[in-house]
Scaffold this motif. Structure first.
Motif, PDB file in Angstrom:
ATOM      1  N   ASP A   1      20.491  -4.642   0.828  1.00 52.40           N
ATOM      2  CA  ASP A   1      19.411  -5.430   0.226  1.00 52.40           C
ATOM      3  C   ASP A   1      18.178  -4.590  -0.094  1.00 52.40           C
ATOM      4  O   ASP A   1      17.160  -5.109  -0.543  1.00 52.40           O
ATOM      5  CB  ASP A   1      19.021  -6.595   1.140  1.00 52.40           C
ATOM      6  N   GLY A   2      18.228  -3.278   0.136  1.00 55.45           N
ATOM      7  CA  GLY A   2      17.121  -2.393  -0.214  1.00 55.45           C
ATOM      8  C   GLY A   2      16.134  -2.153   0.893  1.00 55.45           C
ATOM      9  O   GLY A   2      15.223  -1.335   0.756  1.00 55.45           O
ATOM     10  N   THR A   3      16.278  -2.855   2.042  1.00 54.38           N
ATOM     11  CA  THR A   3      15.379  -2.606   3.166  1.00 54.38           C
ATOM     12  C   THR A   3      15.916  -1.448   3.998  1.00 54.38           C
ATOM     13  O   THR A   3      17.052  -0.999   3.838  1.00 54.38           O
ATOM     14  CB  THR A   3      15.223  -3.858   4.038  1.00 54.38           C
ATOM     15  N   ARG A   4      15.068  -0.943   4.909  1.00 51.98           N
ATOM     16  CA  ARG A   4      15.461   0.147   5.801  1.00 51.98           C
ATOM     17  C   ARG A   4      15.261  -0.297   7.242  1.00 51.98           C
ATOM     18  O   ARG A   4      14.376  -1.102   7.552  1.00 51.98           O
ATOM     19  CB  ARG A   4      14.611   1.403   5.547  1.00 51.98           C
ATOM     20  N   ALA A   5      16.072   0.238   8.127  1.00 54.11           N
ATOM     21  CA  ALA A   5      15.893   0.001   9.559  1.00 54.11           C
ATOM     22  C   ALA A   5      14.897   1.018  10.106  1.00 54.11           C
ATOM     23  O   ALA A   5      14.926   2.191   9.731  1.00 54.11           O
ATOM     24  CB  ALA A   5      17.234   0.123  10.280  1.00 54.11           C
ATOM     25  N   VAL A   6      14.033   0.560  10.984  1.00 57.39           N
ATOM     26  CA  VAL A   6      13.114   1.445  11.692  1.00 57.39           C
ATOM     27  C   VAL A   6      13.312   1.200  13.184  1.00 57.39           C
ATOM     28  O   VAL A   6      13.162   0.068  13.668  1.00 57.39           O
ATOM     29  CB  VAL A   6      11.652   1.191  11.297  1.00 57.39           C
TER      30      VAL A   6
ATOM     31  N   ALA B   1      12.254  -3.266   7.261  1.00 60.95           N
ATOM     32  CA  ALA B   1      11.063  -3.315   6.398  1.00 60.95           C
ATOM     33  C   ALA B   1      11.416  -2.731   5.037  1.00 60.95           C
ATOM     34  O   ALA B   1      12.468  -2.118   4.846  1.00 60.95           O
ATOM     35  CB  ALA B   1       9.911  -2.536   7.034  1.00 60.95           C
ATOM     36  N   THR B   2      10.507  -2.906   4.078  1.00 57.75           N
ATOM     37  CA  THR B   2      10.696  -2.419   2.717  1.00 57.75           C
ATOM     38  C   THR B   2      10.233  -0.977   2.608  1.00 57.75           C
ATOM     39  O   THR B   2       9.186  -0.611   3.149  1.00 57.75           O
ATOM     40  CB  THR B   2       9.885  -3.292   1.744  1.00 57.75           C
ATOM     41  N   ASP B   3      10.994  -0.165   1.908  1.00 55.99           N
ATOM     42  CA  ASP B   3      10.602   1.225   1.676  1.00 55.99           C
ATOM     43  C   ASP B   3       9.346   1.253   0.820  1.00 55.99           C
ATOM     44  O   ASP B   3       9.290   0.632  -0.236  1.00 55.99           O
ATOM     45  CB  ASP B   3      11.736   1.971   0.967  1.00 55.99           C
ATOM     46  N   GLY B   4       8.320   1.981   1.271  1.00 57.86           N
ATOM     47  CA  GLY B   4       7.068   2.039   0.533  1.00 57.86           C
ATOM     48  C   GLY B   4       7.081   2.954  -0.665  1.00 57.86           C
ATOM     49  O   GLY B   4       6.083   3.068  -1.364  1.00 57.86           O
ATOM     50  N   GLY B   5       8.200   3.632  -0.916  1.00 62.05           N
ATOM     51  CA  GLY B   5       8.298   4.476  -2.102  1.00 62.05           C
ATOM     52  C   GLY B   5       8.307   5.959  -1.794  1.00 62.05           C
ATOM     53  O   GLY B   5       8.630   6.775  -2.646  1.00 62.05           O
ATOM     54  N   SER B   6       7.951   6.341  -0.557  1.00 59.27           N
ATOM     55  CA  SER B   6       7.947   7.766  -0.219  1.00 59.27           C
ATOM     56  C   SER B   6       9.350   8.273   0.087  1.00 59.27           C
ATOM     57  O   SER B   6       9.606   9.474   0.025  1.00 59.27           O
ATOM     58  CB  SER B   6       7.038   8.006   0.988  1.00 59.27           C
TER      59      SER B   6
ATOM     60  N   ALA C   1       6.724  -6.319   5.176  1.00 56.02           N
ATOM     61  CA  ALA C   1       6.384  -5.069   5.874  1.00 56.02           C
ATOM     62  C   ALA C   1       6.761  -3.877   5.004  1.00 56.02           C
ATOM     63  O   ALA C   1       7.735  -3.921   4.257  1.00 56.02           O
ATOM     64  CB  ALA C   1       7.107  -4.996   7.212  1.00 56.02           C
ATOM     65  N   VAL C   2       5.981  -2.815   5.109  1.00 57.58           N
ATOM     66  CA  VAL C   2       6.182  -1.630   4.262  1.00 57.58           C
ATOM     67  C   VAL C   2       6.306  -0.397   5.159  1.00 57.58           C
ATOM     68  O   VAL C   2       5.516  -0.207   6.088  1.00 57.58           O
ATOM     69  CB  VAL C   2       5.003  -1.434   3.289  1.00 57.58           C
ATOM     70  N   ILE C   3       7.293   0.439   4.867  1.00 55.44           N
ATOM     71  CA  ILE C   3       7.483   1.686   5.582  1.00 55.44           C
ATOM     72  C   ILE C   3       6.617   2.774   4.931  1.00 55.44           C
ATOM     73  O   ILE C   3       6.719   3.025   3.731  1.00 55.44           O
ATOM     74  CB  ILE C   3       8.959   2.106   5.566  1.00 55.44           C
ATOM     75  N   LEU C   4       5.795   3.429   5.737  1.00 58.43           N
ATOM     76  CA  LEU C   4       4.889   4.466   5.245  1.00 58.43           C
ATOM     77  C   LEU C   4       5.089   5.736   6.071  1.00 58.43           C
ATOM     78  O   LEU C   4       5.496   5.683   7.241  1.00 58.43           O
ATOM     79  CB  LEU C   4       3.427   4.010   5.376  1.00 58.43           C
ATOM     80  N   PRO C   5       4.796   6.897   5.487  1.00 57.26           N
ATOM     81  CA  PRO C   5       4.886   8.142   6.263  1.00 57.26           C
ATOM     82  C   PRO C   5       3.946   8.110   7.471  1.00 57.26           C
ATOM     83  O   PRO C   5       2.840   7.570   7.393  1.00 57.26           O
ATOM     84  CB  PRO C   5       4.461   9.228   5.264  1.00 57.26           C
TER      85      PRO C   5
ATOM     86  N   PRO D   1       0.839  -1.208   0.000  1.00 57.84           N
ATOM     87  CA  PRO D   1       0.000   0.000   0.000  1.00 57.84           C
ATOM     88  C   PRO D   1       0.869   1.251   0.000  1.00 57.84           C
ATOM     89  O   PRO D   1       1.972   1.268   0.565  1.00 57.84           O
ATOM     90  CB  PRO D   1      -0.798  -0.125   1.307  1.00 57.84           C
ATOM     91  N   ALA D   2       0.369   2.301  -0.631  1.00 49.49           N
ATOM     92  CA  ALA D   2       1.132   3.541  -0.738  1.00 49.49           C
ATOM     93  C   ALA D   2       0.889   4.478   0.439  1.00 49.49           C
ATOM     94  O   ALA D   2       1.584   5.482   0.578  1.00 49.49           O
ATOM     95  CB  ALA D   2       0.776   4.251  -2.040  1.00 49.49           C
ATOM     96  N   SER D   3      -0.112   4.169   1.270  1.00 51.18           N
ATOM     97  CA  SER D   3      -0.434   5.052   2.393  1.00 51.18           C
ATOM     98  C   SER D   3      -1.143   4.253   3.474  1.00 51.18           C
ATOM     99  O   SER D   3      -1.595   3.123   3.255  1.00 51.18           O
ATOM    100  CB  SER D   3      -1.344   6.201   1.933  1.00 51.18           C
ATOM    101  N   ARG D   4      -1.246   4.856   4.646  1.00 54.38           N
ATOM    102  CA  ARG D   4      -2.000   4.221   5.739  1.00 54.38           C
ATOM    103  C   ARG D   4      -3.461   4.033   5.340  1.00 54.38           C
ATOM    104  O   ARG D   4      -4.095   3.054   5.720  1.00 54.38           O
ATOM    105  CB  ARG D   4      -1.890   5.073   7.002  1.00 54.38           C
ATOM    106  N   TYR D   5      -4.001   4.988   4.595  1.00 56.35           N
ATOM    107  CA  TYR D   5      -5.402   4.891   4.155  1.00 56.35           C
ATOM    108  C   TYR D   5      -5.614   3.649   3.306  1.00 56.35           C
ATOM    109  O   TYR D   5      -6.540   2.867   3.538  1.00 56.35           O
ATOM    110  CB  TYR D   5      -5.761   6.151   3.370  1.00 56.35           C
ATOM    111  N   VAL D   6      -4.765   3.429   2.317  1.00 57.77           N
ATOM    112  CA  VAL D   6      -4.893   2.257   1.451  1.00 57.77           C
ATOM    113  C   VAL D   6      -4.676   0.981   2.251  1.00 57.77           C
ATOM    114  O   VAL D   6      -5.403  -0.003   2.100  1.00 57.77           O
ATOM    115  CB  VAL D   6      -3.920   2.337   0.262  1.00 57.77           C
ATOM    116  N   ALA D   7      -3.682   0.972   3.118  1.00 57.67           N
ATOM    117  CA  ALA D   7      -3.397  -0.210   3.925  1.00 57.67           C
ATOM    118  C   ALA D   7      -4.610  -0.616   4.748  1.00 57.67           C
ATOM    119  O   ALA D   7      -4.977  -1.794   4.794  1.00 57.67           O
ATOM    120  CB  ALA D   7      -2.195   0.061   4.839  1.00 57.67           C
ATOM    121  N   GLY D   8      -5.249   0.347   5.400  1.00 58.16           N
ATOM    122  CA  GLY D   8      -6.409   0.041   6.225  1.00 58.16           C
ATOM    123  C   GLY D   8      -7.638  -0.338   5.430  1.00 58.16           C
ATOM    124  O   GLY D   8      -8.437  -1.168   5.870  1.00 58.16           O
ATOM    125  N   LEU D   9      -7.789   0.258   4.256  1.00 56.22           N
ATOM    126  CA  LEU D   9      -8.961  -0.026   3.435  1.00 56.22           C
ATOM    127  C   LEU D   9      -8.945  -1.453   2.895  1.00 56.22           C
ATOM    128  O   LEU D   9      -9.980  -2.086   2.739  1.00 56.22           O
ATOM    129  CB  LEU D   9      -9.022   0.965   2.269  1.00 56.22           C
TER     130      LEU D   9
END
Length: 356
Positions: free
Chosen positions: A257-262, A271-276, A351-355, A232-240
């Motif tokens: 490997d392209g993942t990010r630490a949170v 987790a994977t960067d969601g693109g933002s 897992a996806v990282i979102l704003p 999902p590109a946002s929390r809204y899409v993820a929840g919907l």
């Protein structure tokens, strides 16, 4: 009866900057969308997000305030509904109670030779598995059968594109699930483009080749069902699109490997960067589906609050030390009981990282 609809090459539908205002209210805000030939596309969103208004503009029932509608490369923005190679099926079905099933289906075929129209009706009755019921009245049919009559009538004139506004909303859950499969099977056999409006994410994911998620008049993400669910590109899409855990934290450095630490208050996850692509140190959330959460000896500490048996799954409620709640879902089997201490983890790809 007016002029017939033009014979267009209906290879695809293209919307550019499509906008609709009702006074000061912006109902549809600059929609850009391209659909391919024979695509089954679902517009998904809550009531009031603009999806039905968008459908009515494609059908010609609402004039756009701005933008264009092209079908097969030709501009149909200014054509009235009866001049468009498009048909629309409404949730109410709007069947004529005084007419037989066959007469309802053939209503739009007036003016064609009688034998040709009768053959078309017979073919549609077989297509929607109502052969032998052509002489019945609509009130003698089940809800699912009436839905199929309405579908056959909408297909009678062989539209290049069929628009369906909450077509299964009047059916109970069991019949709705059965009819979803029938609707998809009919579309696959005909390869007619379908655009369906729904507020039901499960229905959209079952039916669609692609889903367009709408929020406040805008298309916020378009893609195949699996892509929207997993990325999902946002929390809204993820929840919907379904149940989702949101774990807050601050963004750390990227890995090869392209993942990010949170960095969360209870430990670091990947987790994977969601693109933002927010800057390092930014507040973010990690979105992870309950079925991707694993319980065991590694990961963030948690306490099991409850365990609910759901047939093919057991859903466990979890509490992190700061009091935040998460959910895990797994097949029945051994697992921690309510009150037990455990740890939760998940694969970075799940897992996806979102704003935030």
């Amino acid at each position: 009866m007016g002029d017939p609809a033009p014979h267009l090459d209906t290879a695809g539908l293209t919307l550019r900057g499509l906008t609709k205002r009702f006074g000061t209210h912006l109902a549809v805000d600059g929609i850009d969308l391209a659909l391919s030939e024979g695509e089954f596309f679902c517009l998904l969103g809550p009531s009031g997000c603009g999806k039905s208004t968008l459908l009515r503009m494609i059908a010609g029932f609402e004039p756009p305030s701005a933008g264009t509608i092209r079908l097969g490369g030709q501009d149909i923005t200014g054509l009235p509904p009866h001049r468009r190679p498009v048909n629309m099926m409404f949730q109410s079905y709007a069947l004529f109670p005084h007419m037989s099933v066959a007469a309802n289906i053939g209503y739009g075929l007036k003016g064609r030779p009688r034998a040709e129209a009768a053959a078309r009706v017979d073919g549609l009755l077989r297509l929607v598995r109502l052969d032998g019921l052509g002489d019945r009245r609509p009130e003698t049919l089940s809800g699912g059968q009436r839905q199929r009559v309405a579908l056959a009538r909408a297909l009678a004139r062989e539209p290049g594109l069929l628009l369906l506004d909450e077509p299964l909303g009047a059916l109970d859950r069991g019949l709705r699930e059965e009819t979803q499969g029938e609707l998809r099977a009919v579309q696959r056999r005909l390869r007619t483009g379908f655009v369906v409006v729904t507020h039901d994410p499960e229905e959209a994911m079952m039916l669609a080749d692609r889903i367009g998620v709408m929020e406040r008049g805008r298309l916020v993400q378009v893609g195949p069902p699996a892509e929207l669910y997993r990325r999902p590109a946002s929390r809204y899409v993820a929840g919907l699109l379904g149940d989702v855990n949101l774990i807050p934290g601050r963004l750390g450095p990227a890995s090869p490997d392209g993942t990010r630490a949170v960095v969360t208050v209870h430990g670091t996850v990947r987790a994977t960067d969601g693109g933002s692509s927010p800057a390092e140190g930014a507040e973010v959330v990690v979105a992870v589906r309950p079925e991707s959460v694993r319980l065991g000896a590694e990961g963030l500490p948690a306490t099991v609050l409850d365990a609910t048996f759901l047939g093919d799954r057991v859903r466990r409620g979890l509490r992190l030390p700061d009091g935040s709640a998460l959910r895990a879902s797994a097949p029945p089997g051994d697992g921690p009981e309510p009150g037990a201490a455990t740890r939760l983890s998940f694969a970075p790809a799940d897992a996806v990282i979102l704003p935030a």
